[in-house]
Structures are given as structure tokens and as C-alpha cells.
Design a protein around this motif. Sequence first.
Motif, mmCIF file in Angstrom:
data_model
loop_
_atom_site.group_PDB
_atom_site.id
_atom_site.type_symbol
_atom_site.label_atom_id
_atom_site.label_comp_id
_atom_site.label_asym_id
_atom_site.label_seq_id
_atom_site.Cartn_x
_atom_site.Cartn_y
_atom_site.Cartn_z
ATOM 1 N N GLU A 166 0.828 -1.201 0.000
ATOM 2 C CA GLU A 166 0.000 0.000 0.000
ATOM 3 C C GLU A 166 0.865 1.254 0.000
ATOM 4 O O GLU A 166 1.922 1.298 0.632
ATOM 5 N N ASP B 100 -6.892 2.258 -5.151
ATOM 6 C CA ASP B 100 -7.636 1.751 -3.997
ATOM 7 C C ASP B 100 -8.771 2.702 -3.626
ATOM 8 O O ASP B 100 -9.932 2.317 -3.598
ATOM 9 N N ARG C 139 -2.206 0.483 -4.702
ATOM 10 C CA ARG C 139 -1.568 -0.773 -4.297
ATOM 11 C C ARG C 139 -0.691 -1.291 -5.421
ATOM 12 O O ARG C 139 -0.948 -1.057 -6.603
#
Length: 223
Positions: free
Chosen positions: A30, A105, A120
Motif C-alpha cells: 500500500e 484503492d 496498491r
Amino acid sequence: MTIRPIAYFHSPFASKFGVPKQSSLVDELEGYIEFVADCRNADMLRGIEDFDYLWLVWHFSANPHGATSPLVRPPLLGGNRKVGVFASRSPFRPNALGLSSVRLDRVDYESKNGPVVYVRGADLMDGTPIFDIKPYVALADSHPDARCGFVDTNEIRRLCVDIPEEVGQRFTPRQLVALRKVLELDPRPHYHNGADKIYGMPFMGYDIKFCVDGDRLIVVRCE
């Protein structure tokens, strides 16, 4: 033409050591994009949530020097074979520009420095300057039957990874999966090999210490 950063990337990696050598190899990784002041405008992102993937154009800002040779040694080839720089994705190029496909995301429009774009699967270290963001369009960008040179004939090598429970407890489940998959890719420089050497990889503010013995990577501690 003068180009300047429109944003900066924030990721778990404080240095380029350990960063996957290609985007999308670790989907659980992330990161987020924070825009510079004059690009911090929600209208510039209008409609972006309708896309699943984005292209990031960015700067290999951690390179100590630029291109010095027309030939490079891709890690996928073990660092033993040379190909032309334009037949590779080497960071050492005449113009130090990177291109990465990342999964969108979410977008946080309420953040103090928003809008902030969360993605991501990026292969960027923390603080990387971003020059542009473009939506990924399968109609133009996807070529499923395309030949991919040496990538077609050389599989990515993955290690077996042992992470002690006391180390794993420091991370969320997704962070732990991301850490494991990053280590599976063997973060070491391709010319390093020795079971007696301890390496350190920055990740989520920790220094992950590990060694490699054959096809097994062992995390020894987390500092």
C-alpha cells in the motif's frame, strides 16, 4: 520543456533496497500519492474513481548517477547478460523516468493535504517525485498476446520465507503478506550470495534483518 513534480509518493520503503523491481508484483503493498500545493485540486481527479488502474510517471530520484552505458544487466537475467538500455526497464537511463501501473484503492478528499490517492502494488520508494498520472485503459494498454523478450523465457525466482511470530505481530495482516511477498522476491543485489551475511531492509519504519541460505530467506530480527 520543463517538467516538475505534481506529487510525491509515500510507501513502506525508506530506501530503494527491497522495493520490488516491477509494479504489480506485490498487490498488497500500500502507498499513497500526496499532491504539491498548486495541484491539490479535487477537480483534477474528477472521474478517476471510474478506473481500476493508473499509470504513474515518476523520477528515479535515488540514483546516484545517470546512464553511463548503452548496455545494462537486468536482475531477471541474473546480472550476467547484457541488453540494450531501451530493451530494459533499468533505472539508469538517459532520462531517469519510471513508468508504473498501480491499482487505485481509493481517494481521500477530506484529508488535511487532500485529495490523497491511495494505491496498491507500486514499485516506488518513499518520497519519489511523480510527474504525471494517467488512467490505465485496457483497450489501448493491454496486449495479452504480446511477446515480452527475455521476460518470457526467465521466470521470477521466489524464495521460501520464514518470519518469526514475534516479528509478524508488529504488522497488520495485509502488511505481513506484503512483507512476505517482498522478501520472496529476494531484495539482495544480484551479485550478493552468502548464508553468513545479514542484510537490513527498511519496511514500515522497521529495519528487517534477514539472511539467505539457498532458496530460504530467514528473518532474524526486526529493529
